[in-house]
Design a protein around this motif. Structure first.
Motif, PDB file in Angstrom:
ATOM      1  N   TYR A 142       0.837  -1.215  -0.067  1.00 55.58           N
ATOM      2  CA  TYR A 142       0.041  -0.060   0.011  1.00 55.58           C
ATOM      3  C   TYR A 142       0.866   1.208   0.081  1.00 55.58           C
ATOM      4  CZ  TYR A 142      -3.620  -3.392   1.222  1.00 55.58           C
ATOM      5  OH  TYR A 142      -4.291  -4.463   1.252  1.00 55.58           O
ATOM      6  N   HIS A 157      -2.597   0.340  -4.052  1.00 61.92           N
ATOM      7  CA  HIS A 157      -1.848  -0.776  -3.798  1.00 61.92           C
ATOM      8  C   HIS A 157      -1.025  -1.397  -5.304  1.00 61.92           C
ATOM      9  CE1 HIS A 157      -4.594  -3.258  -6.376  1.00 61.92           C
ATOM     10  NE2 HIS A 157      -5.768  -2.990  -5.567  1.00 61.92           N
TER      11      HIS A 157
ATOM     12  N   SER B 139      -9.730  -7.687   7.310  1.00 56.70           N
ATOM     13  CA  SER B 139      -9.106  -6.943   6.605  1.00 56.70           C
ATOM     14  C   SER B 139      -7.932  -6.237   7.330  1.00 56.70           C
ATOM     15  CB  SER B 139     -10.363  -5.723   6.041  1.00 56.70           C
ATOM     16  OG  SER B 139      -9.616  -4.674   5.396  1.00 56.70           O
ATOM     17  N   SER B 141      -5.548  -3.029   7.491  1.00 59.32           N
ATOM     18  CA  SER B 141      -5.352  -1.976   6.643  1.00 59.32           C
ATOM     19  C   SER B 141      -4.486  -0.953   7.359  1.00 59.32           C
ATOM     20  CB  SER B 141      -6.788  -1.238   6.433  1.00 59.32           C
ATOM     21  OG  SER B 141      -6.462  -0.048   5.780  1.00 59.32           O
ATOM     22  N   MET B 143      -4.454   1.960   6.050  1.00 58.30           N
ATOM     23  CA  MET B 143      -4.757   3.169   5.208  1.00 58.30           C
ATOM     24  C   MET B 143      -5.586   4.352   6.099  1.00 58.30           C
ATOM     25  SD  MET B 143      -5.327   1.812   1.260  1.00 58.30           S
ATOM     26  CE  MET B 143      -6.211   0.142   1.844  1.00 58.30           C
ATOM     27  N   VAL B 206      -1.231  -2.039  11.871  1.00 57.92           N
ATOM     28  CA  VAL B 206      -2.248  -1.859  11.045  1.00 57.92           C
ATOM     29  C   VAL B 206      -3.698  -1.836  11.742  1.00 57.92           C
ATOM     30  CG1 VAL B 206      -1.142  -2.502   8.754  1.00 57.92           C
ATOM     31  CG2 VAL B 206      -2.163  -4.233  10.252  1.00 57.92           C
ATOM     32  N   TYR B 220     -11.285   1.477   1.724  1.00 55.88           N
ATOM     33  CA  TYR B 220     -11.036   2.451   2.767  1.00 55.88           C
ATOM     34  C   TYR B 220     -10.937   4.100   2.284  1.00 55.88           C
ATOM     35  CZ  TYR B 220      -9.718  -1.375   5.871  1.00 55.88           C
ATOM     36  OH  TYR B 220     -10.104  -2.520   6.671  1.00 55.88           O
ATOM     37  N   HIS B 234      -9.137  -0.224  -1.824  1.00 51.90           N
ATOM     38  CA  HIS B 234      -9.605  -1.448  -1.191  1.00 51.90           C
ATOM     39  C   HIS B 234      -8.367  -2.156  -0.602  1.00 51.90           C
ATOM     40  CE1 HIS B 234      -8.516  -4.608  -4.383  1.00 51.90           C
ATOM     41  NE2 HIS B 234      -8.337  -3.438  -5.101  1.00 51.90           N
ATOM     42  N   THR B 235      -8.360  -3.227   0.536  1.00 52.70           N
ATOM     43  CA  THR B 235      -7.379  -3.983   1.052  1.00 52.70           C
ATOM     44  C   THR B 235      -7.583  -5.223   0.168  1.00 52.70           C
ATOM     45  OG1 THR B 235      -8.900  -4.650   2.868  1.00 52.70           O
ATOM     46  CG2 THR B 235      -7.338  -2.991   3.263  1.00 52.70           C
TER      47      THR B 235
END
Lengths: 276, 263
Positions: A142, A157, B139, B141, B143, B206, B220, B234-235
């Motif tokens: 990311y 990503h 998930s 993340s 982000m 995370v 996200y 997205h993840t």
């Protein structure tokens, strides 16, 4: 029949068979299995660093989430390339189990380099557990981009499994799938809603690759074409002035099977970054 | 066949771009033209409305404002296209495998204000809606972003063949300290917009979001007060942490470890 087909698929994905398929142009694979089971795989991510741009990697010990009982720390190696494909640095980070670090790419490369790419290789004892399943640890990443008018990072990503590296060797190898003939890739989106945009392509293949870009209007008539050679591990940025909103869609032609660009679209106050 | 959702977020508009061409030539094109539909669940049936056609090689952007007037404001509208005529009401989601390709047939889902736009290329896959009857979500993340002027939302999209609007628990935790950062309910067959206003996110780990009763796509979304800056991504599912071999077994181990801890 199902059993037979799954056996054929298994054989077709043996590393050497995959490479032979590419040479013979028999449905070349999108990405290649590394030749050794001790390899780690990474995407090749785009960075932009300058007075106007900053790039941040959210590096986290994701293997430790797969096996939280192991409480495993790891070492991550980041390898950087400039836009010409020359390696311009390596940097290692130690991460505790579950830990995340925000890595500012400008801290890792010489100041004069404004555009390029990088890969991330995770090394830990968990490789052995993943190997038992016949799998390879893979960093899909990311990456956040910010320009000088931003308060927040815009994330994207990775979009191509690109390089692999063994824990025991320095050499980074390409695992991107290539075809003998040029293939067309058509991003399933419109680019007519912004005045300007940039397409960024990285070339993770082990040789220079040619890229042909074709741009189309609303009636699917060709408006513009552009041809460029991108060196091995190099990065190419193509700027588009679309203030007349003439260009609606585009496609690219090249030997890389799934050659997806990172797209930056510019609006009044900010930008959008996405993979094509 | 895939579905493309139109998020509803106060202060923003949304659109989906659909294309009648595959991304690679090795996939065959679809019959020309395709019929575009919008569908939503009313809790008892799937309501389907024909909204136009898309010709071969065409790309069309459909805005939330373009939808028929009878699309309810409190339900999520999903766009899809099909070669068949479809009844206005069905007791099961219209599904078909005629667009099954790898990589998947994507659309572009966009949120936009008067100043800027943010988007991601994605879809809700037919296979995910059709085969995952009662799924789960983990998930991971990085982000979510902290900052005085920054707001974070998580869009969690789910579709099932059955038009249920069943609710499920959804929690977001700090996996290092096990602190629950946020707890809410999410609804099936909906693009749920989960607002994390006031939540301070850890910087050294995370976030881990968990749903035991429902699978879906987590995206996200971060923005500033005035929607002049936005981010939307997205993840990946946990299977993408590895490639080749038995990625499903690795995902199963990951899910079992974390689901048993928090749910």
């Amino acid at each position: 029949m199902k059993k037979y087909l799954s056996k054929v698929k298994l054989v077709a994905n043996f590393p050497l068979i995959q490479r032979a398929r590419a040479v013979l142009n028999l449905n070349p694979a999108q990405d290649l299995k590394p030749l050794s089971k001790s390899h780690i795989v990474s995407d090749l991510f785009v960075f932009r660093c300058s007075d106007d741009w900053s790039t941040e990697l959210s590096l986290f010990n994701f293997p430790s989430y797969m096996y939280p009982d192991a409480m495993c720390q790891e070492s991550c190696l980041l390898v950087f390339y400039d836009a010409s494909g020359f390696e311009v640095g390596r940097k290692s980070y130690e991460l505790a189990s579950l830990e995340m670090k925000r890595i500012s790419i400008s801290d890792c490369i010489p100041k004069s380099i404004m555009l390029g790419s990088f890969s991330v290789f995770h090394h830990s004892t968990l490789i052995e557990r993943v190997k038992k399943q016949g799998s390879y640890i893979t960093e899909r990443g990311y990456v956040g981009y910010k320009n000088n008018s931003s308060d927040l990072y815009s994330y994207c990503h990775g979009n191509m499994k690109a390089l692999s590296k063994s824990v025991h060797q320095n050499r980074v190898r390409s695992v991107v799938g290539r075809s003998k003939v040029k293939l067309r890739y058509r991003p399933q989106l419109l680019i007519s809603d912004s005045d300007s945009l940039e397409l960024i392509y990285v070339n993770p293949s082990p040789s220079q690759e040619s890229l042909l870009l074709k741009f189309f209007d609303k009636q699917h008539q060709i408006v513009e074409e552009h041809f460029v050679e991108i060196p091995k591990f190099g990065t190419y940025l193509h700027k588009i002035d679309n203030s007349e909103r003439l260009i609606h869609t585009f496609e690219n032609w090249g030997r890389i099977v799934l050659w997806r660009p990172v797209i930056f679209k510019y609006y009044k106050t900010h930008f959008d970054v996405l993979h094509g | 066949m895939n579905y493309y959702f139109l998020p509803r977020i106060l202060g923003l508009k949304s659109s989906v771009t659909i294309t009648n061409f595959p991304c690679l030539d090795k996939f065959k094109s679809l019959p020309d033209p395709q019929r575009i539909y919008v569908t939503w669940s009313d809790g008892v049936n799937w309501q389907n409305r024909f909204i136009g056609e898309i010709a071969l090689n065409q790309a069309i952007k459909i805005h939330l404002d373009d939808l028929p007037e009878d699309c309810p404001l409190d339900k999520t509208s999903f766009v899809f296209f099909h070669y068949k005529e479809i009844p206005e009401k069905t007791d099961r989601l219209v599904t078909s495998d005629h667009m099954f390709y790898m990589p998947t047939w994507r659309g572009n889902i966009e949120l936009y204000s008067d100043y800027t736009a943010t988007s991601y290329s994605g879809e809700y896959q037919h296979e995910m809606a059709y085969y995952i009857k009662k799924g789960t979500l983990i998930s991971l993340s990085p982000m979510f972003q902290n900052g005085a002027n920054i707001h974070n939302k998580l869009l969690f999209v789910n579709m099932t063949p059955d038009p249920t609007l069943e609710k499920h628990e959804f929690i977001t935790v700090n996996p290092k300290t096990d602190d629950i950062l946020h707890r809410t309910e999410v609804c099936a067959n909906t693009c749920n917009v989960i607002d994390f206003s006031g939540v301070e996110f850890p910087e050294d780990v995370v976030t881990l979001s968990v749903s035991k009763g429902m699978a879906g796509v987590p995206i996200y979304f971060s923005h500033n007060d005035t929607f002049t800056q936005m981010s939307f991504e997205h993840t990946h599912p946990p299977t993408s942490f590895v490639q080749y071999g038995d990625a499903i077994a690795i995902q199963r181990n990951l899910k079992q470890s974390w689901l048993s801890k928090y749910v």
